[in-house]
Design a protein around this motif. Structure first.
Motif, short mmCIF file in Angstrom:
data_model
loop_
_atom_site.label_atom_id
_atom_site.label_comp_id
_atom_site.label_asym_id
_atom_site.label_seq_id
_atom_site.Cartn_x
_atom_site.Cartn_y
_atom_site.Cartn_z
N MET A 92 0.42 11.05 -10.15
CA MET A 92 -0.36 12.23 -9.92
C MET A 92 -0.63 14.13 -9.35
O MET A 92 -1.16 14.55 -9.48
N VAL A 93 0.40 13.85 -9.16
CA VAL A 93 1.00 15.20 -8.23
C VAL A 93 1.98 15.96 -8.42
O VAL A 93 2.04 17.09 -8.63
N VAL A 94 3.18 15.18 -7.70
CA VAL A 94 4.47 15.73 -7.99
C VAL A 94 4.72 15.74 -9.52
O VAL A 94 5.05 17.06 -9.77
N TRP A 95 4.58 15.10 -10.25
CA TRP A 95 5.39 15.03 -11.87
C TRP A 95 4.72 16.11 -12.86
O TRP A 95 5.23 16.65 -12.94
N PRO A 96 3.12 15.81 -12.57
CA PRO A 96 2.22 17.34 -13.28
C PRO A 96 2.99 18.23 -12.63
O PRO A 96 2.71 19.28 -13.28
N VAL A 97 3.29 18.60 -11.48
CA VAL A 97 3.49 20.20 -10.41
C VAL A 97 4.23 20.65 -11.54
O VAL A 97 4.60 22.08 -11.96
N ILE A 146 4.22 9.58 2.99
CA ILE A 146 4.37 9.68 1.95
C ILE A 146 3.46 11.20 1.78
O ILE A 146 3.95 12.63 1.18
N PRO A 147 3.23 12.57 3.15
CA PRO A 147 2.93 13.22 2.79
C PRO A 147 4.39 14.31 3.22
O PRO A 147 4.28 14.94 2.34
N ILE A 148 4.98 13.78 3.12
CA ILE A 148 6.52 14.65 4.13
C ILE A 148 7.03 14.44 2.76
O ILE A 148 8.00 15.64 1.83
N ALA A 149 7.73 13.02 1.98
CA ALA A 149 7.70 12.79 0.97
C ALA A 149 7.21 13.97 -0.28
O ALA A 149 8.07 14.60 -1.16
N THR A 150 6.21 14.16 -0.46
CA THR A 150 5.77 14.96 -1.25
C THR A 150 6.14 16.10 -0.86
O THR A 150 5.45 16.59 -1.93
N ALA A 151 5.53 16.46 -0.14
CA ALA A 151 6.31 18.35 0.75
C ALA A 151 7.22 18.92 0.08
O ALA A 151 7.38 19.74 -0.16
N ILE A 172 12.99 12.82 -20.08
CA ILE A 172 14.26 13.26 -19.56
C ILE A 172 14.14 14.58 -19.53
O ILE A 172 14.38 15.43 -20.30
N ALA A 173 13.87 14.96 -17.87
CA ALA A 173 13.63 16.58 -17.60
C ALA A 173 14.16 16.63 -16.26
O ALA A 173 13.30 15.67 -15.73
N LEU A 174 13.76 17.56 -15.74
CA LEU A 174 13.84 17.68 -14.60
C LEU A 174 12.58 17.74 -13.21
O LEU A 174 12.92 17.01 -12.27
N PRO A 175 11.81 17.79 -13.94
CA PRO A 175 10.21 17.34 -13.40
C PRO A 175 10.65 15.77 -12.76
O PRO A 175 10.30 15.29 -12.27
N SER A 176 10.86 14.85 -13.91
CA SER A 176 10.34 13.17 -13.94
C SER A 176 12.20 13.61 -12.83
O SER A 176 11.42 12.34 -12.02
N LEU A 177 13.29 13.91 -12.50
CA LEU A 177 14.09 13.81 -11.37
C LEU A 177 13.53 13.73 -10.33
O LEU A 177 13.69 12.71 -9.58
N ILE A 178 13.12 15.13 -9.59
CA ILE A 178 12.60 15.43 -9.06
C ILE A 178 11.14 14.58 -8.76
O ILE A 178 11.18 14.15 -7.41
N GLY A 179 10.22 13.87 -9.85
CA GLY A 179 8.88 13.03 -9.33
C GLY A 179 9.65 11.19 -9.20
O GLY A 179 9.55 11.41 -7.57
N LEU A 180 10.50 10.78 -9.42
CA LEU A 180 10.87 9.61 -9.04
C LEU A 180 12.06 9.87 -8.29
O LEU A 180 11.35 8.76 -6.78
N SER A 181 12.93 11.02 -8.06
CA SER A 181 13.50 11.55 -6.43
C SER A 181 12.36 11.06 -5.24
O SER A 181 12.76 10.80 -3.86
N LEU A 231 0.88 -1.34 -0.18
CA LEU A 231 0.50 0.21 0.05
C LEU A 231 0.42 1.28 0.19
O LEU A 231 0.70 2.28 -0.66
N GLY A 232 1.57 1.52 0.45
CA GLY A 232 2.62 2.06 1.11
C GLY A 232 3.72 2.95 -0.20
O GLY A 232 3.86 4.11 -0.30
N THR A 233 3.91 2.04 -1.00
CA THR A 233 4.60 1.63 -2.14
C THR A 233 3.89 1.91 -3.16
O THR A 233 4.16 2.88 -4.19
N GLY A 234 2.46 1.38 -3.89
CA GLY A 234 1.61 2.17 -4.45
C GLY A 234 1.40 4.03 -4.53
O GLY A 234 1.22 4.03 -4.80
N LEU A 235 0.48 4.15 -2.84
CA LEU A 235 0.07 5.04 -2.82
C LEU A 235 1.48 6.16 -3.15
O LEU A 235 1.20 7.24 -3.64
N GLY A 236 2.15 5.62 -3.05
CA GLY A 236 3.91 6.81 -3.19
C GLY A 236 3.94 6.75 -4.50
O GLY A 236 4.28 7.77 -5.28
N LEU A 237 3.59 6.00 -5.39
CA LEU A 237 4.53 6.05 -6.33
C LEU A 237 3.04 6.98 -7.15
O LEU A 237 2.97 7.46 -7.99
#
Length: 121
Positions: free
Chosen positions: A42-47, A98-103, A67-76, A31-37
Motif C-alpha cells: 500500500m505504500v512502497v510499491w505504489p510510490v 517496518i519504518p526502517i525498511a519502509t524508509a 515484473i518491474a523495478l517498483p515490484s522488485l524494490i517492494g518485495l525487497s 503481526l510484523g509479517t502482515g504489517l510489513g506486507l
C-alpha cells in the motif's frame, strides 16, 4: 561462565551474540509479517509505480507491473523488514523494523526517476 548467554549492543541494529554463546532468540510475529506486507503493497510499491509511470496513487493499483523495478524494490523491502525482525539482519520489534525498511524502500524507489516506463508502440 559457560552456558550463560551474553549479548553486546552493536550499533543501531540490536545485539550480537559473542563467540561460543547461543544466538539471541528473535521472533517475528504474524503481526510484523502482515504489517510489513501491507506497507509494502500500500505504500512502497505504489510510490514506485507512481514515479515510474507518472500516475496517481489510485491509478497505480490498476497499472502495476509484476515484473518491474517498483515490484522488485517492494518485495525487497518486505524481505528486509522480515530480516530485521527475525534475527537475520537484526532483532528489532516490528515498530522499529517496518519504518526502517519502509524508509529504505521509498528511498530506493527514487531510482525509478532514472528508468521511466517507456510508452508502448
Amino acid at each position: 561462565a559457560a552456558g550463560r548467554a551474553t549479548t553486546r549492543p552493536q550499533g543501531l541494529l540490536g545485539a550480537v551474540a559473542l563467540a561460543g554463546d547461543p544466538e539471541p532468540q528473535c521472533e517475528e510475529g504474524l503481526l510484523g509479517t502482515g504489517l510489513g506486507l501491507f506497507v509494502d503493497l500500500m505504500v512502497v510499491w505504489p510510490v514506485g509505480t507512481m514515479i515510474r509511470k507518472k500516475v496517481s496513487y489510485a491509478m497505480s493499483f490498476a497499472v502495476r507491473d509484476l515484473i518491474a523495478l517498483p515490484s522488485l524494490i517492494g518485495l525487497s523491502t518486505w524481505l528486509v523488514s522480515d530480516a530485521l525482525q527475525d534475527g537475520t539482519l537484526a532483532c528489532l520489534s516490528w515498530p522499529q523494523a517496518i519504518p526502517i525498511a519502509t524508509a529504505g524502500g521509498l528511498a530506493l524507489q527514487t531510482i525509478n526517476y532514472l528508468f521511466p516506463a517507456q510508452a508502448s508502440a
